[in-house]
Scaffold this motif. Structure first.
Motif, short mmCIF file in Angstrom:
data_model
loop_
_atom_site.label_atom_id
_atom_site.label_comp_id
_atom_site.label_asym_id
_atom_site.label_seq_id
_atom_site.Cartn_x
_atom_site.Cartn_y
_atom_site.Cartn_z
N ASN A 1 0.85 -1.18 0.00
CA ASN A 1 0.00 0.00 0.00
C ASN A 1 0.90 1.24 0.00
N GLU A 2 0.32 2.42 0.08
CA GLU A 2 1.11 3.65 -0.02
C GLU A 2 2.17 3.75 1.07
N SER A 3 1.80 3.49 2.31
CA SER A 3 2.79 3.59 3.39
C SER A 3 3.82 2.48 3.31
N GLY A 4 3.40 1.28 2.94
CA GLY A 4 4.35 0.19 2.76
C GLY A 4 5.37 0.50 1.68
N SER A 5 4.91 1.12 0.60
CA SER A 5 5.81 1.52 -0.48
C SER A 5 6.80 2.58 0.02
N PHE A 6 6.32 3.52 0.83
CA PHE A 6 7.18 4.55 1.40
C PHE A 6 8.24 3.92 2.31
N PHE A 7 7.82 2.99 3.19
CA PHE A 7 8.77 2.32 4.09
C PHE A 7 9.78 1.52 3.28
N TRP A 8 9.31 0.82 2.24
CA TRP A 8 10.20 0.02 1.39
C TRP A 8 11.28 0.91 0.79
N ASP A 9 10.87 2.06 0.27
CA ASP A 9 11.84 2.99 -0.33
C ASP A 9 12.85 3.47 0.70
N CYS A 10 12.40 3.71 1.92
CA CYS A 10 13.32 4.12 2.99
C CYS A 10 14.34 3.04 3.28
N LEU A 11 13.93 1.79 3.14
CA LEU A 11 14.80 0.65 3.46
C LEU A 11 15.69 0.21 2.30
N VAL B 1 5.98 1.44 11.40
CA VAL B 1 7.31 1.12 10.88
C VAL B 1 7.80 -0.20 11.47
N GLU B 2 7.67 -0.35 12.78
CA GLU B 2 8.13 -1.58 13.44
C GLU B 2 7.35 -2.80 12.97
N SER B 3 6.07 -2.64 12.74
CA SER B 3 5.24 -3.75 12.24
C SER B 3 5.69 -4.16 10.84
N PHE B 4 5.95 -3.17 9.98
CA PHE B 4 6.39 -3.45 8.62
C PHE B 4 7.75 -4.16 8.63
N ILE B 5 8.67 -3.67 9.43
CA ILE B 5 10.01 -4.27 9.51
C ILE B 5 9.91 -5.69 10.06
N LYS B 6 9.06 -5.92 11.04
CA LYS B 6 8.88 -7.26 11.59
C LYS B 6 8.39 -8.23 10.51
N LEU B 7 7.44 -7.78 9.71
CA LEU B 7 6.92 -8.61 8.63
C LEU B 7 8.01 -8.95 7.61
N LEU B 8 8.82 -7.95 7.25
CA LEU B 8 9.93 -8.21 6.34
C LEU B 8 10.93 -9.18 6.93
N ASP B 9 11.24 -8.99 8.21
CA ASP B 9 12.20 -9.85 8.89
C ASP B 9 11.70 -11.29 8.96
N GLU B 10 10.42 -11.47 9.26
CA GLU B 10 9.83 -12.82 9.32
C GLU B 10 9.91 -13.53 7.98
N ASN B 11 9.95 -12.76 6.90
CA ASN B 11 10.01 -13.35 5.56
C ASN B 11 11.41 -13.29 4.97
N ASN B 12 12.40 -12.98 5.84
CA ASN B 12 13.81 -13.00 5.46
C ASN B 12 14.12 -12.05 4.30
N LEU B 13 13.53 -10.84 4.34
CA LEU B 13 13.72 -9.87 3.28
C LEU B 13 14.61 -8.71 3.69
N ILE B 14 15.14 -8.74 4.91
CA ILE B 14 15.86 -7.58 5.43
C ILE B 14 17.23 -8.01 5.95
N GLU B 15 18.21 -7.16 5.71
CA GLU B 15 19.56 -7.34 6.27
C GLU B 15 19.68 -6.46 7.49
N LYS B 16 20.21 -7.00 8.55
CA LYS B 16 20.38 -6.20 9.77
C LYS B 16 21.82 -5.78 9.93
#
Length: 88
Positions: free
Chosen positions: A35-45, A73-88
């Motif tokens: 969605n719009e905010s998810g797209s914004f968060f994705w771009d930030c990441l 933001v924390e909810s979005f990052i948690k979802l990405l992390d659960e799906n192994n899409l984020i590098e920490k």
């Protein structure tokens, strides 16, 4: 933290879609609709960043209080992390 390499976001028929490319396509079957905010968060990441930096950018972009921005933001990052899409 940032989005792992191998994912491309595209706008298709007005929808923001993320698809795996290259080696990531072997590990992640499917696509993600943002969605719009998810797209914004994705771009930030797309670049290495922190939760605090994303929250700050969210407060600049949207009419939302800090508590709500941080929770989203924390909810979005948690979802990405659960799906192994984020590098920490």
């Amino acid at each position: 933290m940032k989005i792992k390499d191998g994912f491309a976001k595209r706008t298709i028929a007005g929808s923001n879609i993320v698809v795996p490319v290259g080696k990531a396509a072997k590990e992640f079957n499917g696509m993600i609709t943002l969605n719009e905010s998810g797209s914004f968060f994705w771009d930030c990441l797309r670049e290495d960043t922190t939760v605090d930096e994303i929250v700050s950018k969210t407060l600049e972009e949207y009419d939302v209080d800090e508590e709500r921005a941080r929770a989203d933001v924390e909810s979005f990052i948690k979802l990405l992390d659960e799906n192994n899409l984020i590098e920490k």
